[in-house]
Enzyme design. Sequence first.
Site, PDB file in Angstrom:
ATOM      1  N   HIS B 125       0.968  -1.049  -0.146  1.00  0.00           N
ATOM      2  CA  HIS B 125      -0.043  -0.019  -0.094  1.00  0.00           C
ATOM      3  C   HIS B 125       0.850   1.141  -0.006  1.00  0.00           C
ATOM      4  O   HIS B 125       1.888   1.332   0.378  1.00  0.00           O
ATOM      5  CB  HIS B 125      -0.777  -0.137   1.304  1.00  0.00           C
ATOM      6  N   ASP B 201       2.979  -4.669   7.862  1.00  0.00           N
ATOM      7  CA  ASP B 201       1.775  -3.859   7.808  1.00  0.00           C
ATOM      8  C   ASP B 201       0.567  -4.927   8.091  1.00  0.00           C
ATOM      9  O   ASP B 201       0.250  -5.673   6.966  1.00  0.00           O
ATOM     10  CB  ASP B 201       1.670  -3.233   6.356  1.00  0.00           C
ATOM     11  N   GLN B 204      -4.617  -5.380   6.764  1.00  0.00           N
ATOM     12  CA  GLN B 204      -5.389  -6.369   6.339  1.00  0.00           C
ATOM     13  C   GLN B 204      -5.687  -7.492   7.198  1.00  0.00           C
ATOM     14  O   GLN B 204      -6.501  -8.310   6.711  1.00  0.00           O
ATOM     15  CB  GLN B 204      -5.043  -6.707   4.582  1.00  0.00           C
ATOM     16  N   LYS B 227     -10.266  -0.738  10.088  1.00  0.00           N
ATOM     17  CA  LYS B 227     -10.372  -2.106   9.265  1.00  0.00           C
ATOM     18  C   LYS B 227     -10.428  -3.457  10.378  1.00  0.00           C
ATOM     19  O   LYS B 227     -10.553  -4.311   9.801  1.00  0.00           O
ATOM     20  CB  LYS B 227      -9.015  -2.203   8.481  1.00  0.00           C
ATOM     21  N   CYS B 369      -4.514   2.345  -3.538  1.00  0.00           N
ATOM     22  CA  CYS B 369      -3.425   2.971  -3.104  1.00  0.00           C
ATOM     23  C   CYS B 369      -2.376   2.026  -3.454  1.00  0.00           C
ATOM     24  O   CYS B 369      -1.548   1.743  -2.340  1.00  0.00           O
ATOM     25  CB  CYS B 369      -3.694   3.302  -1.665  1.00  0.00           C
TER      26      CYS B 369
HETATM   27  C1  LIG Z   1      -2.527  -3.008   3.429  1.00  0.00           C
HETATM   28  C2  LIG Z   1      -2.829  -1.579   3.974  1.00  0.00           C
HETATM   29  N1  LIG Z   1      -1.829  -0.913   4.587  1.00  0.00           N
HETATM   30  C3  LIG Z   1      -2.374   0.409   5.117  1.00  0.00           C
HETATM   31  C4  LIG Z   1      -3.363   0.874   4.695  1.00  0.00           C
HETATM   32  C5  LIG Z   1      -3.596   2.204   5.290  1.00  0.00           C
HETATM   33  O1  LIG Z   1      -4.548   2.314   6.228  1.00  0.00           O
HETATM   34  P1  LIG Z   1      -5.021   3.657   6.701  1.00  0.00           P
HETATM   35  O2  LIG Z   1      -5.762   4.481   5.549  1.00  0.00           O
HETATM   36  O3  LIG Z   1      -6.167   3.610   7.738  1.00  0.00           O
HETATM   37  O4  LIG Z   1      -3.901   4.658   7.207  1.00  0.00           O
HETATM   38  C6  LIG Z   1      -4.247   0.086   4.306  1.00  0.00           C
HETATM   39  C7  LIG Z   1      -5.615   0.765   4.043  1.00  0.00           C
HETATM   40  O5  LIG Z   1      -6.058   0.921   2.908  1.00  0.00           O
HETATM   41  C8  LIG Z   1      -3.927  -1.035   3.719  1.00  0.00           C
HETATM   42  O6  LIG Z   1      -5.097  -1.667   3.273  1.00  0.00           O
END
Ligand SMILES: Cc1ncc(COP(=O)(O)O)c(C=O)c1O
Lengths: 153, 411
Positions: B125, B201, B204, B227, B369
């Site tokens: 991401h 990370d 998910q 999430k 993203c």
């Molecule tokens: C794998 C992953 N990392 C990071 C994020 C970023 O999360 P946030 O937008 O809550 O900071 C997301 C969210 O879309 C994600 O799917």
Amino acid sequence: MSNLEDLYREIILDHYRSPRNRGELASPPAIRVEGFNPLCGDELVVYLNVEDGTLSDIKITGHGCSISQSSSSLMSAAVKGKSLEQVREIIGTFKQLMTVHESTLAHDGEPAKVDLRAIGELAALQGVVKFPVRIKCATLAWNTLSQGLDQLD
Amino acid sequence: MTSYDPRRVRSDTPLMNRVINGHPITYLDSASSSLPPRAVIEAMSRYYELRHANVHRGVFQTAVEATDAYESAREAIANFIGAPGGSGEIVFTKNATESFNLIAKSWGRANLTPGDVVLITEMEHHANIVPWFQLREVNGIEVRFIPVGDDFRLDLSNIDELMTGVKLLSVTSMSNVLGTINPIKELAEVAHRHGALIAVDAAQSVAHSATDVRDLDVDFVIFSGHKMLGPTGIGVLWTREDILADMPPFLGGGGMIADVRLDGYTPASGPTRFEAGTPPIAEAVGLGAAVRYLEGLGMADVVRHERSLTEDALTRLADGFAGRVRVIGPHDMAARGAVISLDVDGVHPHDIAQVLDQFGVCVRPGHHCAKPLMRRFGLAATARASFGPYSLHSDTDVLIEALGHAVSMFG
Ligand SMILES: Cc1ncc(COP(=O)(O)O)c(C=O)c1O
């Protein structure tokens, strides 16, 4: 479903499936302008040939959703061969069409201010205003064309 | 002993009662943001109705209660992920994105010098890409990528070569586009063998499988509250106590200091050093409630249910559309989560999402993203459906039917 049919009219689907004036022009002499919609990743490139104050040819490449693709195809058909003055007029009318708020649409779906007969097939795009997030898709090609014309000044 | 029943989770979730365009909502966007159960919403209202006050240093009754509520959320989260050092290792942030920025701007700036390598992957991401590019601009580090193979999995065939000069391996536990689950334990072993740290990370995976940071043997874990059935506005950074102790402050202001004088300041120690200003207290309380709710479901049962949903959906998508619907992600269930990205021949993802919305079906179109990953597969966008603990096979029925309309509409 009626809203959906308002958005995806047959003319729009037709221009999406078989876009008009697709391709490139040698640049120079053609003006080449790029347009992006970072939200949905739509990208297009508009090529313009201008001779004696007339938009003698226009070609468009790129990719995007049915609304952005059909809008660019409809636009190319509407402006090709027109004088620059007429082209600017058509752009103005189209932008007006896109800013007419849903509530000002008359009951038969016709916006009060825009003379739909004058814009021909472009009128098919009027359903887009009911879907505010898609207006950007519809206007991408037009904003790109405007930028190209600005380069002439 | 838990008794997980997705239908009960659904009835616990008020937003599931929404009617969209004349249809009951079919929510298939949990990978973007999950829907909170009543327990989370009520914990937050109760907090505001009964206890709200600023946290820390308060003497009056509600201020003490607010501090307790905030700190007990920290403990709940420490428990949930098995933090060996307990709540002293849990830093509250705004979201997963801020957590990564905190690592890059605090730990990264202090520990990385020109030429050091941060190794990430092509399936990250933007939250785990851009902060490293930003650090590169100031610190001259190198950002390197583990490639993704045509099987939608990390290509680890050259991992030892890629690890040369690496100080931090930062990788997603599960791709938000492909659904691919990465071998974190194995990668932690590789990173440590090469003298590097590993950040995960878990945005998910955290609400879709059990997370045990000790068992994974990792060094940083980040995720977002929204999430995992929690509220927006709160995220988490977990790291080992010894690493946290050496990290310089991130944002400056009140709350993060031990002392401020005319000639300078001394930062606080522990997580508060990274929590400048009044923190998101109600959000922390909500996240604490979310974590307790998830624990009550039993993550093992949630995993089993979501696997069954995903397997069934993959089969029906493959069978139902004469090859017009392509799944961008692993087709088999080995190491794969409940995120299904679709590329439909002749129908743009935006149009799919638009048609589906008419049936009350919420899927997300776009690049999610993860633009480097989309480029890797020559795509500008996909339409993504994702499941949560309240999802049912009937959601897939509606998805398939609505998708059928989209496909026939565009011919
Ligand atoms: C794998 C992953 N990392 C990071 C994020 C970023 O999360 P946030 O937008 O809550 O900071 C997301 C969210 O879309 C994600 O799917």
